[in-house]
Scaffold this motif. Structure first.
Motif, PDB file in Angstrom:
ATOM      1  N   ALA A   1     -13.273  10.455  -3.845  1.00 17.77           N
ATOM      2  CA  ALA A   1     -13.581  11.104  -2.567  1.00 17.77           C
ATOM      3  C   ALA A   1     -13.000  10.324  -1.399  1.00 17.77           C
ATOM      4  O   ALA A   1     -12.793  10.877  -0.316  1.00 17.77           O
ATOM      5  CB  ALA A   1     -15.091  11.251  -2.405  1.00 17.77           C
ATOM      6  N   GLU A   2     -12.732   9.031  -1.609  1.00 20.27           N
ATOM      7  CA  GLU A   2     -12.110   8.203  -0.569  1.00 20.27           C
ATOM      8  C   GLU A   2     -10.590   8.339  -0.584  1.00 20.27           C
ATOM      9  O   GLU A   2      -9.896   7.645   0.161  1.00 20.27           O
ATOM     10  CB  GLU A   2     -12.506   6.734  -0.756  1.00 20.27           C
ATOM     11  CG  GLU A   2     -13.972   6.442  -0.482  1.00 20.27           C
ATOM     12  CD  GLU A   2     -14.890   6.887  -1.614  1.00 20.27           C
ATOM     13  OE1 GLU A   2     -16.095   7.036  -1.386  1.00 20.27           O
ATOM     14  OE2 GLU A   2     -14.374   7.091  -2.745  1.00 20.27           O
ATOM     15  N   LEU A   3     -10.081   9.186  -1.463  1.00 21.11           N
ATOM     16  CA  LEU A   3      -8.654   9.498  -1.563  1.00 21.11           C
ATOM     17  C   LEU A   3      -7.824   8.343  -2.134  1.00 21.11           C
ATOM     18  O   LEU A   3      -6.606   8.301  -1.949  1.00 21.11           O
ATOM     19  CB  LEU A   3      -8.090   9.918  -0.199  1.00 21.11           C
ATOM     20  CG  LEU A   3      -8.803  11.111   0.443  1.00 21.11           C
ATOM     21  CD1 LEU A   3      -8.388  11.261   1.906  1.00 21.11           C
ATOM     22  CD2 LEU A   3      -8.498  12.388  -0.298  1.00 21.11           C
ATOM     23  N   ASP A   4      -8.473   7.413  -2.829  1.00 16.00           N
ATOM     24  CA  ASP A   4      -7.735   6.351  -3.507  1.00 16.00           C
ATOM     25  C   ASP A   4      -7.722   6.617  -4.998  1.00 16.00           C
ATOM     26  O   ASP A   4      -8.554   7.358  -5.536  1.00 16.00           O
ATOM     27  CB  ASP A   4      -8.323   4.971  -3.196  1.00 16.00           C
ATOM     28  CG  ASP A   4      -9.764   4.844  -3.660  1.00 16.00           C
ATOM     29  OD1 ASP A   4     -10.466   5.875  -3.722  1.00 16.00           O
ATOM     30  OD2 ASP A   4     -10.202   3.721  -3.958  1.00 16.00           O
TER      31      ASP A   4
ATOM     32  N   GLY B   1      -4.536  -0.311  -3.789  1.00 15.44           N
ATOM     33  CA  GLY B   1      -3.701   0.091  -2.658  1.00 15.44           C
ATOM     34  C   GLY B   1      -2.941   1.384  -2.853  1.00 15.44           C
ATOM     35  O   GLY B   1      -1.894   1.577  -2.234  1.00 15.44           O
ATOM     36  N   VAL B   2      -3.453   2.294  -3.700  1.00 14.11           N
ATOM     37  CA  VAL B   2      -2.784   3.573  -3.939  1.00 14.11           C
ATOM     38  C   VAL B   2      -3.675   4.709  -3.434  1.00 14.11           C
ATOM     39  O   VAL B   2      -4.818   4.850  -3.860  1.00 14.11           O
ATOM     40  CB  VAL B   2      -2.474   3.792  -5.436  1.00 14.11           C
ATOM     41  CG1 VAL B   2      -1.778   5.138  -5.642  1.00 14.11           C
ATOM     42  CG2 VAL B   2      -1.623   2.654  -5.971  1.00 14.11           C
ATOM     43  N   PHE B   3      -3.140   5.506  -2.532  1.00 14.66           N
ATOM     44  CA  PHE B   3      -3.873   6.645  -1.969  1.00 14.66           C
ATOM     45  C   PHE B   3      -3.034   7.903  -2.180  1.00 14.66           C
ATOM     46  O   PHE B   3      -1.801   7.856  -2.162  1.00 14.66           O
ATOM     47  CB  PHE B   3      -4.138   6.445  -0.474  1.00 14.66           C
ATOM     48  CG  PHE B   3      -4.990   5.250  -0.166  1.00 14.66           C
ATOM     49  CD1 PHE B   3      -6.361   5.387   0.019  1.00 14.66           C
ATOM     50  CD2 PHE B   3      -4.434   3.980  -0.061  1.00 14.66           C
ATOM     51  CE1 PHE B   3      -7.158   4.285   0.295  1.00 14.66           C
ATOM     52  CE2 PHE B   3      -5.218   2.875   0.210  1.00 14.66           C
ATOM     53  CZ  PHE B   3      -6.587   3.026   0.389  1.00 14.66           C
ATOM     54  N   ALA B   4      -3.705   9.034  -2.359  1.00 19.18           N
ATOM     55  CA  ALA B   4      -2.992  10.310  -2.543  1.00 19.18           C
ATOM     56  C   ALA B   4      -3.782  11.414  -1.869  1.00 19.18           C
ATOM     57  O   ALA B   4      -5.012  11.373  -1.801  1.00 19.18           O
ATOM     58  CB  ALA B   4      -2.784  10.610  -4.017  1.00 19.18           C
ATOM     59  N   LEU B   5      -3.067  12.427  -1.379  1.00 16.74           N
ATOM     60  CA  LEU B   5      -3.713  13.486  -0.605  1.00 16.74           C
ATOM     61  C   LEU B   5      -2.819  14.716  -0.556  1.00 16.74           C
ATOM     62  O   LEU B   5      -1.695  14.715  -1.063  1.00 16.74           O
ATOM     63  CB  LEU B   5      -4.010  13.006   0.804  1.00 16.74           C
ATOM     64  CG  LEU B   5      -2.809  12.669   1.714  1.00 16.74           C
ATOM     65  CD1 LEU B   5      -3.257  12.623   3.168  1.00 16.74           C
ATOM     66  CD2 LEU B   5      -2.167  11.344   1.349  1.00 16.74           C
TER      67      LEU B   5
ATOM     68  N   THR C   1      -8.104  10.642   7.316  1.00 13.54           N
ATOM     69  CA  THR C   1      -9.039   9.857   6.502  1.00 13.54           C
ATOM     70  C   THR C   1      -8.320   8.769   5.725  1.00 13.54           C
ATOM     71  O   THR C   1      -8.787   7.623   5.652  1.00 13.54           O
ATOM     72  CB  THR C   1      -9.797  10.779   5.529  1.00 13.54           C
ATOM     73  OG1 THR C   1     -10.536  11.756   6.272  1.00 13.54           O
ATOM     74  CG2 THR C   1     -10.771   9.983   4.663  1.00 13.54           C
ATOM     75  N   VAL C   2      -7.158   9.109   5.132  1.00 11.57           N
ATOM     76  CA  VAL C   2      -6.395   8.101   4.392  1.00 11.57           C
ATOM     77  C   VAL C   2      -5.945   6.974   5.311  1.00 11.57           C
ATOM     78  O   VAL C   2      -6.027   5.786   4.953  1.00 11.57           O
ATOM     79  CB  VAL C   2      -5.185   8.741   3.691  1.00 11.57           C
ATOM     80  CG1 VAL C   2      -4.183   7.678   3.263  1.00 11.57           C
ATOM     81  CG2 VAL C   2      -5.629   9.523   2.476  1.00 11.57           C
TER      82      VAL C   2
ATOM     83  N   TYR D   1       0.866  -1.186   0.000  1.00 12.68           N
ATOM     84  CA  TYR D   1       0.000   0.000   0.000  1.00 12.68           C
ATOM     85  C   TYR D   1       0.903   1.237   0.000  1.00 12.68           C
ATOM     86  O   TYR D   1       1.896   1.274   0.734  1.00 12.68           O
ATOM     87  CB  TYR D   1      -0.906   0.029   1.239  1.00 12.68           C
ATOM     88  CG  TYR D   1      -1.797  -1.182   1.359  1.00 12.68           C
ATOM     89  CD1 TYR D   1      -3.041  -1.223   0.748  1.00 12.68           C
ATOM     90  CD2 TYR D   1      -1.363  -2.303   2.079  1.00 12.68           C
ATOM     91  CE1 TYR D   1      -3.855  -2.357   0.857  1.00 12.68           C
ATOM     92  CE2 TYR D   1      -2.171  -3.425   2.192  1.00 12.68           C
ATOM     93  CZ  TYR D   1      -3.409  -3.447   1.580  1.00 12.68           C
ATOM     94  OH  TYR D   1      -4.204  -4.563   1.683  1.00 12.68           O
ATOM     95  N   ILE D   2       0.545   2.212  -0.808  1.00 15.11           N
ATOM     96  CA  ILE D   2       1.344   3.433  -0.847  1.00 15.11           C
ATOM     97  C   ILE D   2       0.454   4.646  -0.629  1.00 15.11           C
ATOM     98  O   ILE D   2      -0.665   4.719  -1.157  1.00 15.11           O
ATOM     99  CB  ILE D   2       2.125   3.559  -2.181  1.00 15.11           C
ATOM    100  CG1 ILE D   2       3.125   4.729  -2.109  1.00 15.11           C
ATOM    101  CG2 ILE D   2       1.186   3.715  -3.370  1.00 15.11           C
ATOM    102  CD1 ILE D   2       4.119   4.771  -3.258  1.00 15.11           C
TER     103      ILE D   2
END
Length: 457
Positions: free
Chosen positions: A289-292, A298-302, A333-334, A106-107
């Motif tokens: 909106a879930e920041l993925d 498994g990729v999230f950004a914010l 949230t992330v 996950y990143i």
């Protein structure tokens, strides 16, 4: 079985907020945490102008990552220069200049932003930035040095040019920087009997028609009036056409003799985002909106590097502004959504209504708009400093900042320069390594070679 590997890129408000929440909410045997950051501290960026003006010491707004938290997170000192989302590998240049490949499950991408520049002749070679702790400390030294050099000069033209200062950018960073440094020089010049205080001129310019338009006409007008009463010359609808070592040319043709050009005309997402070969919105990574990131597991950004839908506005296409207020809450949230993904639980959409705006103009001057209530003067100053103080993450940082504020209020400014900048100038090009990143093709080639050699999975 090995534990899932969570890699967080960036130690700003978003990245650190995410890491700390993951440390608190994950069981020790549930995942391994790694944080990639060039510096092992979190910088409280909104107070940077007060470091530049000497109201705060640099270490008071640099919160050490190694003395806080649960010490579960492995810190890699370096910068991410490329990510292969399909192979789940992050390419990192360490502070020893070694390039390593870090695999992850996950990143979390929170690399922040860099100073936005344009193709203006001489800009990156002659302008100072205000994005890092080193730049703020350097600018303070430089500004005080101009007073010393002007005092020592026998040439009236040189003296006049050293006592003119230009700040480009009428947003919060530029306005606060001009305000705080103007206050510093107006106080300092009283200690220089050979210098005429009338020679000190601060110019604040912006291509926009209004200063800090988010404040509204009333508060924005109050801020302009406060600055103009203190002698700051504000020029709107104007930018820089050319920058030189001894003068700056405005787009309206005006030439200002100066040795100090401070550039704060906005930011853009970290160049790391361009290495991903993923969809962007005005340079920021397009996320849900879930920041993925759609289409990738498994990729999230914010934060500054992500175009996060602003559900609180209820407008189609609206995205959250790149502010500390949003970044801190997006980090939490992330973290919750990474944990939910690990545990097979539903994700939570990010929603936060902006709590308001605060602008500290130094001394007793400030304008604030908490929860829509317009304030100026001492009341606004109390709200601005109260907000910043409460947002500092550790009690040590809060104590240092409060002590600095009290000391400055009681004893006033000091005008000591360290001298570390006297031999070699350091401009925009020296602090932001925007040319260190790989292209998407280079990332793929490197990762494919590492896979063939068995260096990554």
């Amino acid at each position: 079985m090995t534990r899932p590997r969570i890699l967080v890129v960036g130690a700003g408000f978003a990245g650190v907020g995410c890491v700390r929440r993951l440390e608190r909410r994950l069981r020790p045997d549930e995942a391994d945490l790694t944080l990639v950051t060039p510096f092992s501290y979190q910088l409280y960026l909104p107070l940077l102008p007060q470091v530049a003006s000497g109201v705060l010491t640099p270490q008071s707004i640099a919160v050490s990552l190694r003395r806080s938290g649960k010490y579960r997170t492995r810190i890699i000192p370096g910068g991410a220069i490329g990510v292969d989302l399909r192979s789940k590998v992050c390419v990192i240049r360490t502070i020893t200049d070694r390039i390593v490949d870090e695999s992850y499950d996950y990143i979390v991408l929170a690399p922040g932003s860099v100073t936005r520049t344009f193709d203006i002749p001489g800009l990156v070679d002659h302008a100072f930035g205000m994005k890092t702790l080193a730049e703020a400390a350097y600018i303070r030294d430089h500004v005080i040095a101009q007073l010393d050099l002007a005092d020592a000069s026998q040439d009236p033209d040189e003296r006049a040019s050293r006592l003119q200062f230009v700040v480009v950018g009428g947003g919060y960073a530029g306005t606060e920087t001009a305000a705080c440094l103007q206050l510093l020089t107006s106080n300092a010049v009283q200690r220089y009997p050979r210098l005429d205080p009338k020679l000190i001129k601060w110019h604040l310019i912006d291509i926009a028609p209004k200063l800090m338009p988010e404040l509204g006409d009333k508060l924005g007008g109050s801020a302009q009036r406060m600055l103009r009463e203190r002698g700051v010359e504000i020029s709107l609808g104007v930018s820089i056409a050319k920058a030189g070592a001894r003068e700056v040319t405005f787009t309206n043709g005006r030439v200002v003799p100066t040795r100090t050009l401070i550039w704060t005309a906005g930011v853009v997402a970290s160049p790391l985002i361009a290495t991903l070969d993923a969809e962007t919105v005005r340079g920021r990574l397009a996320v849900n909106a879930e920041l993925d990131l759609p289409g990738y597991d498994g990729v999230f950004a914010l934060g500054d590097a992500a175009a996060v839908p602003d559900l609180a506005k209820g407008e189609e296409g609206a995205v959250c502004p790149p502010s500390a207020q949003h970044a801190m809450r997006q980090g939490r949230t992330v973290a919750d959504n990474v944990i939910a993904t690990l545990r097979g639980e539903p994700l939570t959409a990010y929603r936060h209504k902006d709590l308001g705006l605060v602008v500290d103009l130094g001394g007793r001057d400030a304008v604030s708009k908490p929860l829509g209530v317009e304030l100026h003067g001492m009341a606004a100053q109390a709200v601005a400093r109260g907000y910043h103080w409460s947002a500092l993450r550790t009690n040590v940082a809060k104590t240092r900042v409060l002590t600095n504020w009290v000391l400055n209020a009681v004893a006033g400014d000091d005008f000591v320069r360290t001298g570390f900048q006297s031999r070699r100038p350091a401009k925009l090009s020296d602090f932001e390594y925007v040319h260190s990143y790989l292209t998407p093709e280079q990332v793929r080639e490197r990762v494919e070679e590492a896979v063939d050699l068995g260096e990554v999975e």
